[in-house]
Scaffold this motif. Structure first.
Motif, mmCIF file in Angstrom:
data_model
loop_
_atom_site.group_PDB
_atom_site.id
_atom_site.type_symbol
_atom_site.label_atom_id
_atom_site.label_comp_id
_atom_site.label_asym_id
_atom_site.label_seq_id
_atom_site.Cartn_x
_atom_site.Cartn_y
_atom_site.Cartn_z
ATOM 1 N N HIS A 105 0.948 -1.054 0.390
ATOM 2 C CA HIS A 105 -0.172 0.264 0.092
ATOM 3 C C HIS A 105 0.721 1.349 -0.221
ATOM 4 N N THR A 106 2.077 1.314 0.227
ATOM 5 C CA THR A 106 3.416 2.134 -0.041
ATOM 6 C C THR A 106 3.820 2.627 -0.940
ATOM 7 N N GLY A 107 2.391 1.963 -2.428
ATOM 8 C CA GLY A 107 3.474 1.883 -3.557
ATOM 9 C C GLY A 107 4.416 1.043 -4.262
ATOM 10 N N PRO A 131 0.993 6.224 -3.146
ATOM 11 C CA PRO A 131 -0.128 5.912 -2.722
ATOM 12 C C PRO A 131 -1.183 6.872 -3.846
ATOM 13 N N ALA A 132 -1.417 7.919 -2.803
ATOM 14 C CA ALA A 132 -1.967 8.719 -3.612
ATOM 15 C C ALA A 132 -2.870 8.794 -4.943
ATOM 16 N N LEU A 133 -1.973 8.343 -5.953
ATOM 17 C CA LEU A 133 -2.599 8.279 -7.166
ATOM 18 C C LEU A 133 -3.011 6.988 -6.940
ATOM 19 N N HIS A 143 -2.093 -2.289 3.826
ATOM 20 C CA HIS A 143 -2.595 -3.087 2.319
ATOM 21 C C HIS A 143 -3.523 -2.319 1.512
ATOM 22 N N GLU A 144 -5.053 -2.118 2.248
ATOM 23 C CA GLU A 144 -5.820 -2.022 1.673
ATOM 24 C C GLU A 144 -7.120 -1.311 2.464
#
Length: 144
Positions: A105-107, A131-133, A143-144
């Motif tokens: 989730h950190t990209g 992550p913002a994108l 994770h989500e």
């Protein structure tokens, strides 16, 4: 997935898993091609059964107390190629194809992006996508 639908429908294979006191088992997601460990999450019996039936990783969120389908908000699904159970029957290994190349989730590709060096954690892997994108809300949450 190599299991036929009839094999997956039977409960016998689920009963062989040693679930913890909360009815959970740790699940490790591993890249089916490279062998890289991508992430670890928890599964309850329903999550494991759905993962086997649907061919995509489904986990149990302890913080939200609900099922979550990997990639439901990020688009980074995990297509299951193989499900394995360890020798003690208390850890599940999912060999997956990671869609989008990002599991964390950190990209990042993997949640294991920090290495212990000289008494501190050093970030070793780059963020592949902000992550913002990915989530459109300033970042994912566990994770989500």
């Amino acid at each position: 997935m190599q299991d036929s639908a009839s094999n997956v429908a039977s409960q016998e294979w689920l009963d062989a898993v040693r679930w913890d006191a909360n009815g959970l088992v740790p699940a490790i997601a591993q890249d089916a091609t490279t062998g890289d460990v991508l992430m670890m999450a928890w599964m309850n019996k329903e999550a494991l059964q759905l993962s086997a039936q649907e061919g995509h990783a489904v986990y149990w969120s302890r913080s939200r107390a609900q099922l979550w389908r990997k990639g439901e908000s990020s688009g980074h699904q995990q297509v299951i190629r193989e499900i394995r159970l360890d020798c003690d029957a208390d850890v599940v290994l999912l060999k997956v194809e990671q869609k989008g190349g990002i599991a964390c989730h950190t990209g990042r590709r993997s949640c294991f992006y920090r290495r212990l060096e000289s008494g501190s954690w050093t970030v070793t892997d780059p963020v592949l996508k902000n992550p913002a994108l990915i989530y459109g809300n300033g970042g994912g949450h566990g994770h989500e």
